[in-house]
Scaffold this motif. Structure first.
Motif, PDB file in Angstrom:
ATOM      1  N   THR A 156       0.939  -1.301  -0.159  1.00 44.44           N
ATOM      2  CA  THR A 156      -0.153   0.148  -0.199  1.00 44.44           C
ATOM      3  C   THR A 156       0.612   1.415  -0.219  1.00 44.44           C
ATOM      4  O   THR A 156       0.269   2.142  -0.215  1.00 44.44           O
ATOM      5  CB  THR A 156      -0.784   0.091   1.182  1.00 44.44           C
ATOM      6  N   GLN A 157       1.917   0.785   0.105  1.00 44.29           N
ATOM      7  CA  GLN A 157       2.809   2.055   0.256  1.00 44.29           C
ATOM      8  C   GLN A 157       3.275   2.897  -1.548  1.00 44.29           C
ATOM      9  O   GLN A 157       3.478   3.886  -1.851  1.00 44.29           O
ATOM     10  CB  GLN A 157       4.351   2.079   0.566  1.00 44.29           C
ATOM     11  N   ILE A 158       2.831   1.937  -2.260  1.00 48.17           N
ATOM     12  CA  ILE A 158       2.823   2.345  -3.591  1.00 48.17           C
ATOM     13  C   ILE A 158       1.070   2.777  -3.921  1.00 48.17           C
ATOM     14  O   ILE A 158       0.423   2.406  -3.443  1.00 48.17           O
ATOM     15  CB  ILE A 158       3.054   1.013  -4.531  1.00 48.17           C
ATOM     16  N   LYS A 159       1.161   4.437  -4.719  1.00 49.36           N
ATOM     17  CA  LYS A 159       0.256   5.315  -4.404  1.00 49.36           C
ATOM     18  C   LYS A 159       0.076   4.786  -5.950  1.00 49.36           C
ATOM     19  O   LYS A 159       0.633   4.740  -6.984  1.00 49.36           O
ATOM     20  CB  LYS A 159       0.199   6.514  -3.700  1.00 49.36           C
ATOM     21  N   VAL A 160      -1.406   4.699  -6.333  1.00 50.38           N
ATOM     22  CA  VAL A 160      -1.781   4.663  -7.608  1.00 50.38           C
ATOM     23  C   VAL A 160      -2.408   5.847  -7.852  1.00 50.38           C
ATOM     24  O   VAL A 160      -3.580   6.226  -7.887  1.00 50.38           O
ATOM     25  CB  VAL A 160      -2.835   3.674  -8.061  1.00 50.38           C
ATOM     26  N   ALA A 161      -1.678   6.845  -9.610  1.00 53.33           N
ATOM     27  CA  ALA A 161      -2.008   7.872 -10.245  1.00 53.33           C
ATOM     28  C   ALA A 161      -2.928   7.761 -11.337  1.00 53.33           C
ATOM     29  O   ALA A 161      -2.779   7.141 -11.751  1.00 53.33           O
ATOM     30  CB  ALA A 161      -1.989   9.041  -9.943  1.00 53.33           C
ATOM     31  N   HIS A 192     -12.336   9.423  -6.031  1.00 54.28           N
ATOM     32  CA  HIS A 192     -11.579   8.563  -5.421  1.00 54.28           C
ATOM     33  C   HIS A 192      -9.777   8.490  -4.621  1.00 54.28           C
ATOM     34  O   HIS A 192      -9.766   8.138  -4.126  1.00 54.28           O
ATOM     35  CB  HIS A 192     -11.676   7.748  -6.598  1.00 54.28           C
ATOM     36  N   LEU A 193      -9.911   9.554  -6.273  1.00 55.81           N
ATOM     37  CA  LEU A 193      -7.859   9.561  -5.265  1.00 55.81           C
ATOM     38  C   LEU A 193      -8.316  10.786  -3.287  1.00 55.81           C
ATOM     39  O   LEU A 193      -7.122  10.106  -3.183  1.00 55.81           O
ATOM     40  CB  LEU A 193      -7.151  10.708  -6.663  1.00 55.81           C
ATOM     41  N   GLN A 194      -9.125  11.326  -4.053  1.00 52.77           N
ATOM     42  CA  GLN A 194      -9.075  12.119  -2.476  1.00 52.77           C
ATOM     43  C   GLN A 194      -8.995  10.706  -1.437  1.00 52.77           C
ATOM     44  O   GLN A 194      -8.521  10.642   0.157  1.00 52.77           O
ATOM     45  CB  GLN A 194     -10.289  13.433  -2.910  1.00 52.77           C
ATOM     46  N   ASP A 257     -10.499  17.710  -2.254  1.00 51.84           N
ATOM     47  CA  ASP A 257      -8.737  19.034  -2.073  1.00 51.84           C
ATOM     48  C   ASP A 257      -7.850  17.862  -2.491  1.00 51.84           C
ATOM     49  O   ASP A 257      -7.798  17.352  -1.562  1.00 51.84           O
ATOM     50  CB  ASP A 257      -8.428  19.558  -0.378  1.00 51.84           C
ATOM     51  N   VAL A 258      -7.657  17.256  -3.803  1.00 51.13           N
ATOM     52  CA  VAL A 258      -6.445  15.980  -4.228  1.00 51.13           C
ATOM     53  C   VAL A 258      -4.976  16.360  -4.226  1.00 51.13           C
ATOM     54  O   VAL A 258      -4.529  17.355  -4.897  1.00 51.13           O
ATOM     55  CB  VAL A 258      -7.010  15.439  -5.502  1.00 51.13           C
TER      56      VAL A 258
END
Length: 362
Positions: A156-161, A192-194, A257-258
């Motif tokens: 989960t330390q890898i963020k998906v963007a 979803h990103l936020q 506020d992403v």
């Protein structure tokens, strides 16, 4: 001191926390370089990683990840941190199911990210400016499924963007008037990103506004000595700040506020006469590096440290004819087109201290 030996010293200090003089390690830096492959003469990913090794560049964004790119990163733990891009062409297939995303992960990443990992991944970017466009509908299901796959593998330390350009904005001037155009596809993604504390990668290019005659050169290159434009009570010293704040204002109107990452920015060194010289490209890129590492933020978000990637490592002859082919910071022989300095962030180490990243002057 020759550029190679300067780079070797930087690379050596990048692998430790501090030396006896208290110089801060290079991996606290917020800036990296984007590696694009839109050309038939672009050096391959192994060459790109060698450039990072040679010049002490700690972060690389690989715009379109393939097996060669993955193999080139193996063994780079402690030296390079990667951002990997999933190219638009494969989005429809990946969006078909969770199993399709899981299979992509198992083939491309899982063998190399299990402990001990062979390389570090900070972000995976689903599509590059796919919104707006025919693949926009595929972004959200892939982001969701990929996040679940990473969670299932304790990553989960890898963020998906995902990545967008200013094309998603209806206007940028003044930034407080900015709103989004492609709301149907974009808003659910932003929400979803936020909700998952994941970033939006944005592409900002003040050069285009300068070339169109809309702004002055000094405003385009962070070179003004006082605010040139005002938006209500906010004074703007650079077009870069205008563009970043336009995204912030547009999100505020949606109660969002992403977190954002400057996914790409840069200046072409040729292709449009006196508007695109190596000196102008160096000025913009150098000032961008200083701007984000100094923690100046933007008028709307002062004292914010932004992560960012300079575009691009090489010229790409597969891009549209003209300046789009001329953003390269390096020649194909790994030599720099112009010199740059990489400042330390002011909240770390010695204020105002800069170290040489690469230098054509020897």
């Amino acid at each position: 001191m020759a550029p190679f030996w300067i780079a070797s010293i930087l690379l050596a200090i990048a692998t430790i926390n501090h030396n006896n003089n208290g110089i801060v390690q290079a991996d606290i830096l917020y800036a990296g370089i984007a590696y694009g492959t839109s050309g038939n003469n672009t050096p391959d990913a192994f060459e790109a990683v060698l450039v990072c090794h040679k010049y002490g560049i700690r972060r690389i964004r690989i715009m379109e990840t393939d097996d060669l790119a993955i193999q080139s990163l193996r063994g780079t733990v402690g030296i390079i941190e990667a951002t990997l891009g999933i190219k638009d062409e494969i989005l429809p297939g990946l969006a078909s199911s969770y199993e399709a995303v899981k299979s992509w992960f198992e083939i491309n990443l899982q063998p190399y990210l299990n402990a001990p990992s062979e390389f570090v991944v900070n972000y995976i970017v689903v599509g590059n400016k796919a919104i707006p466009g025919p693949n926009a509908m595929h972004v959200l299901p892939i982001v969701k499924n990929l996040q679940q796959v990473l969670a299932d593998n304790n990553l989960t330390q890898i963020k998906v963007a995902t990545a967008v350009s200013t094309d998603v904005l209806r206007t940028v001037f003044p930034p407080s008037h900015a709103t989004f155009l492609a709301q149907g596809d974009l808003i659910p993604v932003l929400q979803h990103l936020q909700a998952t504390d994941s970033p939006l990668f944005i592409a900002v290019y003040p050069y285009h506004y300068f070339a169109a005659g809309q702004i002055r050169q000094d405003f385009a290159t962070f070179s003004t000595h006082k605010p040139q434009h005002w938006d209500k009570t906010l004074g703007y010293w650079s077009m870069y700040d205008v563009l970043v704040d336009a995204f912030i204002w547009a999100m505020e109107k949606l109660d969002l506020d992403v977190k954002m990452v400057i996914g790409e920015t840069g200046w072409p060194a040729a292709g449009n006469g006196g508007l695109t010289t190596p000196e102008l490209a160096r000025t913009y890129n150098q000032n961008f590096l200083r701007h984000i590492t100094a923690g100046h933020g933007t008028p709307k978000r002062p004292y914010t440290y932004w992560e960012g990637f300079l575009y691009s490592m090489y010229n790409e002859n597969g891009k549209p004819e003209g300046v789009d082919q001329r953003f390269g910071i390096f020649y194909n022989n790994r030599e720099p087109v112009y010199h740059l300095y990489f400042p330390y962030p002011k909240k770390h180490g010695r204020k105002g201290k800069s170290e040489k990243l690469f230098n054509t002057t020897g």
